[in-house]
Design a protein around this motif. Sequence first.
Motif, short mmCIF file in Angstrom:
data_model
loop_
_atom_site.label_atom_id
_atom_site.label_comp_id
_atom_site.label_asym_id
_atom_site.label_seq_id
_atom_site.Cartn_x
_atom_site.Cartn_y
_atom_site.Cartn_z
N THR A 75 -6.56 59.82 95.86
CA THR A 75 -7.20 59.06 94.78
C THR A 75 -6.56 59.38 93.44
OG1 THR A 75 -9.29 58.97 95.99
CG2 THR A 75 -9.38 58.63 93.61
N LEU A 76 -6.32 60.66 93.17
CA LEU A 76 -5.71 61.07 91.91
C LEU A 76 -4.32 60.48 91.75
CD1 LEU A 76 -5.51 62.81 89.33
CD2 LEU A 76 -4.78 64.72 90.79
N VAL A 77 -3.47 60.59 92.78
CA VAL A 77 -2.11 60.08 92.67
C VAL A 77 -2.11 58.56 92.54
CG1 VAL A 77 0.13 59.91 93.83
CG2 VAL A 77 -1.14 62.05 93.89
N THR A 78 -3.04 57.89 93.21
CA THR A 78 -3.15 56.43 93.06
C THR A 78 -3.47 56.07 91.62
OG1 THR A 78 -3.90 56.20 95.36
CG2 THR A 78 -4.35 54.37 93.86
N GLN A 79 -4.38 56.79 91.00
CA GLN A 79 -4.74 56.53 89.61
C GLN A 79 -3.56 56.79 88.67
OE1 GLN A 79 -8.06 59.19 89.40
NE2 GLN A 79 -9.57 57.62 89.95
N ILE A 80 -2.83 57.87 88.92
CA ILE A 80 -1.66 58.17 88.10
C ILE A 80 -0.61 57.07 88.25
CG2 ILE A 80 0.29 59.75 87.81
CD1 ILE A 80 -1.67 62.03 88.58
N ALA A 81 -0.33 56.69 89.50
CA ALA A 81 0.67 55.65 89.74
C ALA A 81 0.27 54.33 89.09
CB ALA A 81 0.87 55.47 91.25
N ALA A 82 -0.99 53.95 89.24
CA ALA A 82 -1.45 52.69 88.67
C ALA A 82 -1.32 52.69 87.15
CB ALA A 82 -2.90 52.43 89.08
N GLY A 83 -1.42 53.87 86.54
CA GLY A 83 -1.29 53.96 85.09
C GLY A 83 0.09 53.63 84.57
N PHE A 84 1.09 53.64 85.44
CA PHE A 84 2.45 53.27 85.02
C PHE A 84 2.68 51.76 85.11
CE2 PHE A 84 3.33 57.76 86.17
CZ PHE A 84 4.06 58.15 85.06
N ILE A 85 1.73 51.00 85.63
CA ILE A 85 1.93 49.57 85.86
C ILE A 85 1.26 48.76 84.76
CG2 ILE A 85 1.52 47.65 87.45
CD1 ILE A 85 1.44 49.70 89.73
N ASP A 86 2.05 47.97 84.05
CA ASP A 86 1.48 47.06 83.06
C ASP A 86 1.92 45.62 83.27
OD1 ASP A 86 4.10 47.15 82.21
OD2 ASP A 86 3.67 48.13 80.30
N ARG A 87 2.68 45.37 84.33
CA ARG A 87 3.07 44.01 84.72
C ARG A 87 3.52 44.10 86.18
NH1 ARG A 87 9.13 43.23 82.33
NH2 ARG A 87 9.58 45.41 81.85
N PRO A 88 3.66 42.99 86.87
CA PRO A 88 4.02 43.07 88.30
C PRO A 88 5.31 43.86 88.53
CG PRO A 88 3.27 40.87 87.76
CD PRO A 88 3.38 41.61 86.45
N VAL A 89 5.25 44.80 89.50
CA VAL A 89 6.37 45.70 89.74
C VAL A 89 6.84 45.59 91.19
CG1 VAL A 89 5.58 47.38 88.04
CG2 VAL A 89 4.86 47.63 90.41
N ASP A 90 8.08 46.04 91.39
CA ASP A 90 8.58 46.30 92.73
C ASP A 90 8.11 47.70 93.10
OD1 ASP A 90 10.19 43.85 93.15
OD2 ASP A 90 11.33 44.62 91.45
N LEU A 91 7.18 47.79 94.02
CA LEU A 91 6.50 49.03 94.35
C LEU A 91 7.09 49.62 95.63
CD1 LEU A 91 4.19 50.94 93.57
CD2 LEU A 91 2.61 49.40 94.76
N ILE A 92 7.49 50.87 95.57
CA ILE A 92 8.21 51.53 96.66
C ILE A 92 7.53 52.86 96.95
CG2 ILE A 92 10.46 52.44 97.40
CD1 ILE A 92 11.55 50.64 94.93
#
Length: 270
Positions: A75-92
């Motif tokens: 849950t923590l890492v998901t929240q951190i990762a989501a915080g880097f997204i401000d527009r549609p991304v290529d997610l890997i």
Amino acid sequence: MHTDIRQGHEIFWQTIGTGPRPALAVHCTLGASQLWGPVLAPLGEQISAIAFDQPNHGQSAPWDASGAAPGAFQTLVTQIAAGFIDRPVDLIGHSFGASVALRIAVAAPEAVRSLTLIEPVLFAAVEGSAKWRELRAHQDHFEAEIAAGNLEAAARGFMGAWGAGVPWEALPEHQRARFITQMPMVGNISAANFEDPGRICRPDGIEAIDAPVMLIHGDKSPAIVPEVCEAIAARLSDVGTACIPGGGHMLPVTHARQVTDLIGLNLERS
């Protein structure tokens, strides 16, 4: 390279590439953002990829698993990762990082331009299968070793099953020492792979992803991984799958060029 506070934790992150497409890469358990360099640098004219060190990994601050609920780290890492997204991304994502990437894609399909899942370990996707039952028994033993304080035995077993094929004794002493201290965290992570705290496998969850998805595994991967890939692929409308000959679980390390090529193919589809 940057370090800042995210979700209350000091997180190190870097950008790989200078291309016009934003991307985000999430590493595996016991990995670090630096592992993405050989994979993503060849795509640097297409993407600008953020890669961060998860808490208790690489150059990010420690994380204490004591008293944490099972799956709290995911849950923590998901929240951190989501915080880097401000527009549609290529997610890997790779391994545990693929579970995080998939959790983001299920929760916010609109945030994902393409999704590449390398060796996903969302075991909940095949709950009850023969391979799941076999791995569940290994997980029970792993958790018992951690509970008993046998952290070196737990680390030996984990790296033997999910590492890059390097014998435990051949690893540098400082790496062995760090892996041993990280085992309580690994226990929290591996529990989430079975228990699915983000409800990734909920009805119509994976089906909501409308971005192109690429699922990648090796032909020498742990036996459950191809089964997980197949189960996820069956729930997607726009999906490609690939098996890398000679590859095991640590494909971004051992078969970086092949992984790069497959990510590139997925970029072309979006």
